[in-house]
Design a protein around this motif. Structure first.
Motif, PDB file in Angstrom:
ATOM      1  N   GLU A  60       0.760  -1.146   0.054  1.00  0.00           N
ATOM      2  CA  GLU A  60      -0.037   0.136  -0.117  1.00  0.00           C
ATOM      3  C   GLU A  60       0.823   1.364  -0.235  1.00  0.00           C
ATOM      4  N   LEU A  61       2.069   1.155   0.523  1.00  0.00           N
ATOM      5  CA  LEU A  61       2.867   2.305   0.471  1.00  0.00           C
ATOM      6  C   LEU A  61       3.363   2.820  -0.864  1.00  0.00           C
ATOM      7  N   GLU A  62       3.594   1.911  -1.588  1.00  0.00           N
ATOM      8  CA  GLU A  62       4.108   1.814  -2.996  1.00  0.00           C
ATOM      9  C   GLU A  62       2.863   2.090  -3.993  1.00  0.00           C
ATOM     10  N   PHE A  63       1.735   1.400  -3.754  1.00  0.00           N
ATOM     11  CA  PHE A  63       0.652   1.805  -4.390  1.00  0.00           C
ATOM     12  C   PHE A  63      -0.555   1.969  -3.605  1.00  0.00           C
ATOM     13  N   PRO A  64      -0.703   3.356  -3.354  1.00  0.00           N
ATOM     14  CA  PRO A  64      -1.754   3.845  -2.276  1.00  0.00           C
ATOM     15  C   PRO A  64      -3.313   3.379  -2.689  1.00  0.00           C
ATOM     16  N   TRP A  65      -3.438   3.078  -4.070  1.00  0.00           N
ATOM     17  CA  TRP A  65      -4.792   2.850  -4.532  1.00  0.00           C
ATOM     18  C   TRP A  65      -5.173   1.454  -4.053  1.00  0.00           C
ATOM     19  N   LEU A  66      -4.303   0.913  -3.436  1.00  0.00           N
ATOM     20  CA  LEU A  66      -4.736  -0.635  -2.942  1.00  0.00           C
ATOM     21  C   LEU A  66      -5.484  -0.351  -1.808  1.00  0.00           C
ATOM     22  N   ALA A  67      -5.332   0.515  -1.043  1.00  0.00           N
ATOM     23  CA  ALA A  67      -6.276   0.699   0.427  1.00  0.00           C
ATOM     24  C   ALA A  67      -7.864   1.096  -0.225  1.00  0.00           C
ATOM     25  N   GLN A  68      -7.582   2.026  -1.253  1.00  0.00           N
ATOM     26  CA  GLN A  68      -8.970   2.367  -1.923  1.00  0.00           C
ATOM     27  C   GLN A  68      -9.579   1.392  -2.661  1.00  0.00           C
ATOM     28  N   GLU A  69      -9.014   0.392  -3.138  1.00  0.00           N
ATOM     29  CA  GLU A  69      -9.675  -0.650  -3.965  1.00  0.00           C
ATOM     30  C   GLU A  69     -10.132  -1.593  -2.803  1.00  0.00           C
ATOM     31  N   LYS A  70      -9.463  -1.874  -1.795  1.00  0.00           N
ATOM     32  CA  LYS A  70     -10.159  -2.706  -0.655  1.00  0.00           C
ATOM     33  C   LYS A  70     -11.229  -2.130  -0.268  1.00  0.00           C
ATOM     34  N   GLU A  71     -11.433  -0.797  -0.014  1.00  0.00           N
ATOM     35  CA  GLU A  71     -12.710  -0.376   0.532  1.00  0.00           C
ATOM     36  C   GLU A  71     -13.510  -0.432  -0.539  1.00  0.00           C
ATOM     37  N   CYS A  72     -13.316  -0.249  -1.750  1.00  0.00           N
ATOM     38  CA  CYS A  72     -14.439  -0.595  -2.883  1.00  0.00           C
ATOM     39  C   CYS A  72     -15.044  -2.218  -2.739  1.00  0.00           C
ATOM     40  N   LEU A  73     -13.828  -2.880  -2.388  1.00  0.00           N
ATOM     41  CA  LEU A  73     -14.408  -4.344  -2.356  1.00  0.00           C
ATOM     42  C   LEU A  73     -15.410  -4.783  -1.003  1.00  0.00           C
ATOM     43  N   LYS A  74     -15.056  -4.047  -0.161  1.00  0.00           N
ATOM     44  CA  LYS A  74     -15.754  -4.194   0.990  1.00  0.00           C
ATOM     45  C   LYS A  74     -17.075  -3.532   0.776  1.00  0.00           C
ATOM     46  N   GLN A  75     -17.370  -2.638   0.165  1.00  0.00           N
ATOM     47  CA  GLN A  75     -18.665  -1.916   0.053  1.00  0.00           C
ATOM     48  C   GLN A  75     -19.425  -3.029  -1.100  1.00  0.00           C
ATOM     49  N   ALA A  76     -18.867  -3.507  -2.252  1.00  0.00           N
ATOM     50  CA  ALA A  76     -19.281  -4.442  -3.018  1.00  0.00           C
ATOM     51  C   ALA A  76     -19.963  -5.754  -2.230  1.00  0.00           C
ATOM     52  N   VAL A  77     -19.064  -6.189  -1.167  1.00  0.00           N
ATOM     53  CA  VAL A  77     -19.442  -7.133  -0.408  1.00  0.00           C
ATOM     54  C   VAL A  77     -20.921  -6.868   0.336  1.00  0.00           C
ATOM     55  N   ALA A  78     -20.804  -5.720   1.169  1.00  0.00           N
ATOM     56  CA  ALA A  78     -21.768  -5.173   1.741  1.00  0.00           C
ATOM     57  C   ALA A  78     -23.009  -4.993   1.166  1.00  0.00           C
ATOM     58  N   ARG A  79     -22.863  -4.499  -0.021  1.00  0.00           N
ATOM     59  CA  ARG A  79     -24.047  -4.404  -0.847  1.00  0.00           C
ATOM     60  C   ARG A  79     -24.590  -5.710  -1.522  1.00  0.00           C
ATOM     61  N   GLY A  80     -24.091  -6.709  -1.252  1.00  0.00           N
ATOM     62  CA  GLY A  80     -24.483  -7.933  -1.903  1.00  0.00           C
ATOM     63  C   GLY A  80     -24.200  -8.298  -3.424  1.00  0.00           C
ATOM     64  N   ARG A  81     -23.099  -7.722  -3.850  1.00  0.00           N
ATOM     65  CA  ARG A  81     -22.754  -7.781  -5.026  1.00  0.00           C
ATOM     66  C   ARG A  81     -21.931  -9.092  -5.320  1.00  0.00           C
ATOM     67  N   SER A  82     -21.965  -9.790  -6.486  1.00  0.00           N
ATOM     68  CA  SER A  82     -21.220 -10.926  -6.785  1.00  0.00           C
ATOM     69  C   SER A  82     -19.888 -10.431  -7.070  1.00  0.00           C
ATOM     70  N   VAL A  83     -18.719 -11.222  -6.599  1.00  0.00           N
ATOM     71  CA  VAL A  83     -17.382 -10.759  -6.853  1.00  0.00           C
ATOM     72  C   VAL A  83     -16.575 -11.975  -7.257  1.00  0.00           C
ATOM     73  N   LEU A  84     -15.846 -11.876  -8.539  1.00  0.00           N
ATOM     74  CA  LEU A  84     -14.632 -12.982  -8.734  1.00  0.00           C
ATOM     75  C   LEU A  84     -13.380 -12.277  -8.843  1.00  0.00           C
ATOM     76  N   GLY A  85     -12.761 -12.647  -7.977  1.00  0.00           N
ATOM     77  CA  GLY A  85     -11.360 -12.484  -7.611  1.00  0.00           C
ATOM     78  C   GLY A  85     -10.517 -13.254  -8.460  1.00  0.00           C
ATOM     79  N   VAL A  86      -9.460 -12.873  -9.234  1.00  0.00           N
ATOM     80  CA  VAL A  86      -8.469 -13.665  -9.805  1.00  0.00           C
ATOM     81  C   VAL A  86      -7.075 -13.366  -9.177  1.00  0.00           C
ATOM     82  N   CYS A  87      -6.401 -14.186  -8.776  1.00  0.00           N
ATOM     83  CA  CYS A  87      -4.769 -14.220  -8.265  1.00  0.00           C
ATOM     84  C   CYS A  87      -4.881 -13.015  -7.345  1.00  0.00           C
ATOM     85  N   LEU A  88      -4.218 -11.895  -7.801  1.00  0.00           N
ATOM     86  CA  LEU A  88      -4.148 -10.639  -6.919  1.00  0.00           C
ATOM     87  C   LEU A  88      -5.550 -10.187  -6.387  1.00  0.00           C
TER      88      LEU A  88
END
Length: 231
Positions: A60-88
């Motif tokens: 996250e220090l090198e890529f600050p957007w990682l923290a923002q993307e994790k929050e985006c994923l948390k919102q997707a899960v909280a909203r009941g959206r389907s999520v497919l994660g590949v590798c990273l």
């Protein structure tokens, strides 16, 4: 159905997922983190696909957007959206669900066999997936199975190859979405990863494995069709 992909580098795009979406007549929108596209709102999609990348979930220090993307994923899960994660994307999904991500005992690159666990054989997302198959891999880290999820698959090199919460949230360490073009992109941009190892293939060996693509596309189609039924 509205599908949204999040892409971290230009050489790991939706590949076969985009082919499936076009065949099924689904809308596919793409968030290219590397081009500074804004992260999507959960109201904008039904299925979120989070692609791979050479960075770690811990960078996250090198890529600050990682923290923002994790929050985006948390919102997707909280909203009941389907999520497919590949590798990273799978590692990130595991982490936001409470799992751990760290180095795998072996670097696993190329075409290697995968086996379903009893939970994988019974999971609705993997309905119709063979109990043993050959998939394409490119990873040095791996995830733990988060609480509330089931371990779906394993390989000789990596004990955690896939997990799921029902058919709604699915994480794949391997790459069902691989095409000949996407494989060549990884070979070109990931050459530094091709160090000698028991489970690291040469580019020539990987190209010889393209015979597995037809089966891989069929399994990706089955998985995405299964996930779509749950939306």
């Amino acid at each position: 159905m509205r599908i949204q992909s999040i892409e971290h580098v230009p050489f790991e795009d939706p590949a076969g997922i985009a082919v499936w979406a076009a065949k099924r007549g689904h809308e596919l929108a793409r968030t290219r983190i590397w081009a500074n596209d804004p992260l999507p709102d959960p109201h904008e999609y039904d299925l979120l696909t989070v692609m791979g990348g050479p960075m770690s979930v811990h960078d996250e220090l090198e890529f600050p957007w990682l923290a923002q993307e994790k929050e985006c994923l948390k919102q997707a899960v909280a909203r009941g959206r389907s999520v497919l994660g590949v590798c990273l994307g799978a590692q990130m999904l595991s982490q936001i669900l409470g799992g751990q991500v760290g180095s795998n005992n072996q670097r696993e690159i190329g075409w290697h066999p995968v086996r379903l666990t009893p939970w994988g054989a019974a999971n609705p997302a993997f309905a119709g997936i063979p109990k043993e198959f050959t998939a394409f891999h490119w990873h040095g880290e791996t995830f733990s199975v988060p609480r509330g999820a089931s371990l779906l698959a394993e390989s000789d090199a990596c004990a955690q190859q896939a997990f799921a919460v029902g058919a709604k949230l699915v994480g794949l360490q391997f790459h069902f979405e691989t095409t000949a073009q996407s494989m060549e992109q990884l070979i070109e941009h990931g050459a530094a990863d091709l160090v000698e190892g028991q489970f690291v293939q040469t580019p020539e060996e990987m190209r010889a494995g393209l015979k597995h693509l037809e089966g891989l596309e069929a399994m990706l189609t089955r998985l995405l069709d299964n996930m779509a039924r749950d939306i």
